[in-house]
Design an enzyme around this catalytic site. Structure first.
Site, PDB file in Angstrom:
ATOM      1  N   LEU A 117      76.677  32.655  82.124  1.00 13.44           N
ATOM      2  CA  LEU A 117      75.928  31.533  81.575  1.00 13.44           C
ATOM      3  C   LEU A 117      74.452  31.800  81.825  1.00 13.44           C
ATOM      4  O   LEU A 117      74.076  32.253  82.906  1.00 13.44           O
ATOM      5  CB  LEU A 117      76.337  30.215  82.243  1.00 13.44           C
ATOM      6  CG  LEU A 117      77.753  29.701  81.955  1.00 13.44           C
ATOM      7  CD1 LEU A 117      77.997  28.388  82.685  1.00 13.44           C
ATOM      8  CD2 LEU A 117      77.996  29.536  80.468  1.00 13.44           C
ATOM      9  N   ASP A 118      73.609  31.524  80.822  1.00 10.31           N
ATOM     10  CA  ASP A 118      72.174  31.724  80.969  1.00 10.31           C
ATOM     11  C   ASP A 118      71.633  30.892  82.129  1.00 10.31           C
ATOM     12  O   ASP A 118      72.250  29.901  82.546  1.00 10.31           O
ATOM     13  CB  ASP A 118      71.437  31.327  79.683  1.00 10.31           C
ATOM     14  CG  ASP A 118      71.810  32.195  78.506  1.00 10.31           C
ATOM     15  OD1 ASP A 118      72.317  33.305  78.731  1.00 10.31           O
ATOM     16  OD2 ASP A 118      71.587  31.751  77.356  1.00 10.31           O
ATOM     17  N   LYS A 119      70.468  31.259  82.603  1.00 13.34           N
ATOM     18  CA  LYS A 119      69.867  30.567  83.756  1.00 13.34           C
ATOM     19  C   LYS A 119      69.708  29.081  83.492  1.00 13.34           C
ATOM     20  O   LYS A 119      69.926  28.252  84.391  1.00 13.34           O
ATOM     21  CB  LYS A 119      68.509  31.202  84.086  1.00 13.34           C
ATOM     22  CG  LYS A 119      67.857  30.635  85.335  1.00 13.34           C
ATOM     23  CD  LYS A 119      66.576  31.388  85.684  1.00 13.34           C
ATOM     24  CE  LYS A 119      65.962  30.854  86.973  1.00 13.34           C
ATOM     25  NZ  LYS A 119      64.733  31.599  87.358  1.00 13.34           N
TER      26      LYS A 119
END
Length: 243
Positions: free
Chosen positions: A101-103
């Site tokens: 998952l992206d930051k």
């Protein structure tokens, strides 16, 4: 053949850190083959039964951990702030994230020690559904729905069909994907002239995030494990195993 150290085994079963489980052992709360053992360094014989406070402990081949990832953490061991910092108290050495998952993305992030399960959950061939809540800069349209259902093209490659659900507020939508390309949700809406303001993964295959609080993690229940394995054609692969 010499067995595994008791404190290491108990930590691997998710009962706490080595220091925490050592306290359980020294307090006489752990039995091996029916006998109380107070030495954390005791080597457990193969096939020996384990009990904690008189209740049997199931020894499993693999562990699966569900995290509610908050924004601001990266899915990496080497960069920070790392999602692994949120797994304090869990044995994380062999746990690998199922995808990333992206930051700035929140929601369900699964970890597992089972490489075959990880492969099946992430490989496009198995088409495991991932459901997201998406907040958009502009309202999504029925034209967006049709374009996603037909399969967008990104970087010259055709994506698998995706299901876009429009509710009362078309800037708050749900999207179901069956693959996981780099920044895929954001890039899909960008290709339609829109921008993602907020992104949260709600489910992965049969697993639901539910009411797990941000930053909290838990082991999958036996029922969730069984359902997950069967969903990817690995029924019975994570059955209780020997030491």
């Amino acid at each position: 053949m010499r067995g595994e150290r008791l404190d290491k085994l108990l930590a691997r079963l998710g009962l706490g850190s080595r220091k925490e489980v050592a306290r359980l052992v020294r307090a006489g709360r752990v039995r091996v083959a029916g006998e109380a053992v107070r030495d954390p360094g005791f080597h457990v014989p193969e096939g020996a039964s384990l009990e904690l406070d008189g209740k049997p402990l199931a020894v499993r081949r693999h562990h699966h951990l569900l995290l509610h990832k908050p924004a601001g953490y990266v899915t990496s061991r080497t960069e920070g702030p790392s999602v692994y910092a949120l797994l304090s108290g869990f044995p994380t050495r062999d746990l690998a994230p199922v995808g990333r998952l992206d930051k700035d993305t929140e929601g369900l992030l699964l970890f597992t020690t089972d490489g075959e399960l990880l492969h099946r959950l992430t490989h496009p061939r198995h088409k495991v559904a991932k459901r997201y809540l998406v907040h958009l800069e502009r309202p999504a349209t029925e034209e967006d729905q049709r374009a996603f259902a037909e399969g967008l093209s990104l970087d010259g490659e055709r994506l698998l069909p995706a299901a876009l659900s429009l509710g009362e507020d078309p800037t708050r939508v749900e999207l179901v994907l069956r693959e996981g390309r780099f920044h895929q949700v954001k890039r899909m809406f960008q290709a339609r002239g829109n921008r993602v303001l907020y992104l949260k993964r709600l489910s992965l295959g049969p697993l639901e995030l539910g009411d797990l609080s941000k930053g909290e993690a838990r082991y999958l229940t036996p029922e969730e494990e069984e359902t997950l394995y069967r969903a990817v054609g690995l029924g019975g692969q994570d059955a209780q195993g020997e030491l």
